[in-house]
Design an enzyme around this catalytic site. Structure first.
Site, PDB file in Angstrom:
ATOM      1  N   LEU A   1       0.819  -1.210   0.000  1.00 43.59           N
ATOM      2  CA  LEU A   1       0.000   0.000   0.000  1.00 43.59           C
ATOM      3  C   LEU A   1       0.854   1.261   0.000  1.00 43.59           C
ATOM      4  CD1 LEU A   1      -2.975  -0.980   2.324  1.00 43.59           C
ATOM      5  CD2 LEU A   1      -3.020  -0.507  -0.137  1.00 43.59           C
ATOM      6  N   TYR A   2       2.008   1.205   0.627  1.00 42.67           N
ATOM      7  CA  TYR A   2       2.924   2.345   0.556  1.00 42.67           C
ATOM      8  C   TYR A   2       3.373   2.562  -0.884  1.00 42.67           C
ATOM      9  CZ  TYR A   2       6.861   5.407   1.708  1.00 42.67           C
ATOM     10  OH  TYR A   2       7.725   6.477   1.777  1.00 42.67           O
TER      11      TYR A   2
END
Length: 415
Positions: free
Chosen positions: A322-323
Site C-alpha cells: 500500500l505504501y
C-alpha cells in the site's frame, strides 16, 4: 563477369577509404567545434562568477546590474550603454582573446568555431553600445515573466533570478552547466520554506540543513510538541483533512516541501487502503493545489517551488504494497501536474533511511537531507538519493516514458 565485379569492388573500396578519411576529418572538426562552443559558454559563466568575487571586476559588472528594474526595463539609456561598455564588451573581448590563444596552441581548426562564436558576442555588444538597442540581449528583454525557469538552458526567468533573487547565484548565460558544478542553480538564502512532516526524522534533518543555508523554516506538523523551539523556525500545527486551513500560511512561502506520509506495512484492510491514499496521495495533492493557487505573477513563477517526497517506491519495492501503490499514484499525478508548468516541481526519490516509517533504513536522515539540498542547489528536478544503483537507471526511464505518455494523451488544464 567475376573479374568485372572484383575490379568494381576494388574501385568502390578505394573510394570508400577516401570517404572514411573525409568523414573522420569532418567528425574531428565537428567535435573540436562543439567543444569550443561549450568552452566559450563555460568560460563566459566562469568570468561572470568571478565578477561577483573579485572587487575590481565587480566595479565594472555592477554597472550591468544597475541598468535594470525588476521588470527588466531600463533604468536609463545611459546606464544601459555603460553596462555594455564596462561589462559586455569587456567580457566578450576577453573571451575572444582566450579562445584565440587556445586555438593557436592546440592547432585544431575546429576550435576556430569558438573564436567566431565569441566574436558574435563582441559584435552584438558593440552594436548595443553604439545603437543603444536591447534587441539582441535576449535574457534582458523587458516584460512579464511567463514561463518557469528552464532546466536545460537559461531563459529569461532563470536569469531574472540572478538580478533579483540572489546575485551570488544563477551565473550561467545559456547552458546551466557552471551553476550545476558550483551549486548555484538554486539559492536558498532568505527563502521561506514550509515543510510538512516536520516532526519526523527527515523533516527535522531537512529543517536543520535549511537553517544552515540561511533559509527561514515553517514547520508544518501534526505533532508540534515534538519540535523544539529555535530561531528561524516557525511551528504551524495542522491536521489531516484540514489542508485548506494552511492557505494563509502558504501565501508568503517560497518553497513547499511535502514530506509527510504513512506506512501500514503488510496491512491490506479497507481502512489501511483508505488511510494510505488519504495521507500519501490525496493530502499531498490538495497541498499542491493550494500552493499552486498562490503562484500569481511572473516573479512567483520564478521563485516559488514545490518539492514532493514520492520516494523510491515509485520504481522499487518497499516491502509494503500500500505504501508503494499510494506513492506511485502520487508520483504519477505529480508528473501530470508538471506539464502545466505552474511552478517548478521537484521530486524527491529517496531510498531507505532510518525513521518511524522505516526503522530498518540503511541511510541516516541527515545524510539524506544533505543529499537532497546538494542536488536541489544544482537544479536537479528529480532528486535521487539512495544506495540502490538500479533506481538511478530505472527512474529516469519510467519518468520520461510516463511524461511522454501524459504529454500526448492529456490536455492542458487551461485548454
Amino acid at each position: 563477369m567475376i573479374r568485372i565485379l572484383a575490379e568494381s569492388w576494388i574501385g568502390f573500396e578505394g573510394q570508400l577509404n577516401i570517404d572514411w578519411i573525409l568523414i573522420n576529418t569532418c567528425l574531428r572538426f565537428a567535435g573540436w567545434g562543439l567543444l569550443s562552443l561549450l568552452l566559450a559558454e563555460v568560460l563566459r559563466d566562469i568570468y561572470h562568477a568571478l565578477c561577483h568575487q573579485i572587487t575590481w571586476l565587480a566595479k565594472w559588472h555592477n554597472k550591468h546590474h544597475a541598468a535594470y528594474r525588476r521588470d527588466l526595463s531600463l533604468v536609463s539609456q545611459k546606464a544601459y550603454i555603460d553596462s555594455q561598455l564596462y561589462h559586455d564588451i569587456v567580457e566578450s573581448s576577453i573571451l575572444v582573446v582566450i579562445l584565440t590563444l587556445i586555438a593557436l596552441i592546440a592547432q585544431q581548426w575546429g576550435l576556430w568555431l569558438g573564436v567566431a562564436y565569441t566574436c558574435t558576442f563582441l559584435y552584438a555588444a558593440s552594436l548595443r553600445y553604439f545603437q543603444g538597442t536591447i534587441d539582441t540581449d535576449y535574457n534582458h528583454l523587458p516584460g512579464p515573466l511567463e514561463t518557469i525557469p528552464s532546466v536545460w538552458w537559461v531563459n529569461r526567468t532563470y536569469h531574472w533570478r540572478h538580478h533579483f533573487d540572489d546575485v551570488n547565484a544563477y551565473y550561467s548565460g545559456v547552458f546551466p552547466l557552471v551553476d550545476k558544478v558550483l551549486g548555484t542553480g538554486l539559492s536558498l538564502k532568505g527563502k521561506t520554506i514550509a515543510l510538512t512532516g516536520a516532526s519526523g526524522a527527515l523533516g527535522q534533518a531537512l529543517g536543520a540543513e535549511l537553517l544552515k543555508h540561511n533559509a527561514k523554516v515553517i514547520a508544518l506538523t501534526t505533532n508540534p510538541e515534538k519540535i523544539q523551539a529555535q530561531a528561524g523556525v516557525k511551528v504551524v500545527s495542522w491536521q489531516l483533512g484540514n489542508e485548506a486551513e494552511l492557505k494563509n500560511s502558504l501565501e508568503k512561502v517560497d518553497i513547499l516541501i511535502i514530506n509527510h506520509g504513512v506506512n501500514v506495512y503488510t496491512n491490506r484492510t479497507s481502512a489501511a487502503i483508505k488511510n494510505s491514499y488519504e495521507v500519501n496521495t490525496f493530502s499531498a495533492l490538495q497541498l499542491i493545489d493550494i500552493f499552486s493557487a498562490t503562484v500569481t505573477g511572473g516573479e512567483a513563477k520564478a521563485t516559488k517551488e514545490i518539492w514532493v517526497n514520492t520516494s523510491e517506491a515509485e520504481v522499487s519495492p518497499a516491502l509494503s504494497p500500500l505504501y508503494e501503490l499510494s506513492k506511485r499514484a502520487l508520483g504519477d499525478i505529480v508528473t501530470l501536474k508538471r506539464l502545466d508548468e505552474v511552478c517548478v516541481i521537484r521530486k524527491l526519490i529517496l531510498g531507505p533511511f532510518k525513521s518511524q516509517l522505516n526503522p530498518y533504513g540503511v541511510m541516516s536522515a541527515s545524510q539524506v537531507a544533505r543529499g537532497i539540498l546538494l542536488l536541489a542547489k544544482r537544479d536537479f528536478r528529480n532528486i535521487i538519493v539512495t544506495v540502490n544503483p538500479l533506481t538511478y537507471v530505472l527512474f529516469p526511464v519510467k519518468e520520461f516514458s510516463t511524461w511522454l505518455y501524459y504529454r500526448i494523451f492529456s490536455l492542458n488544464s487551461k485548454g
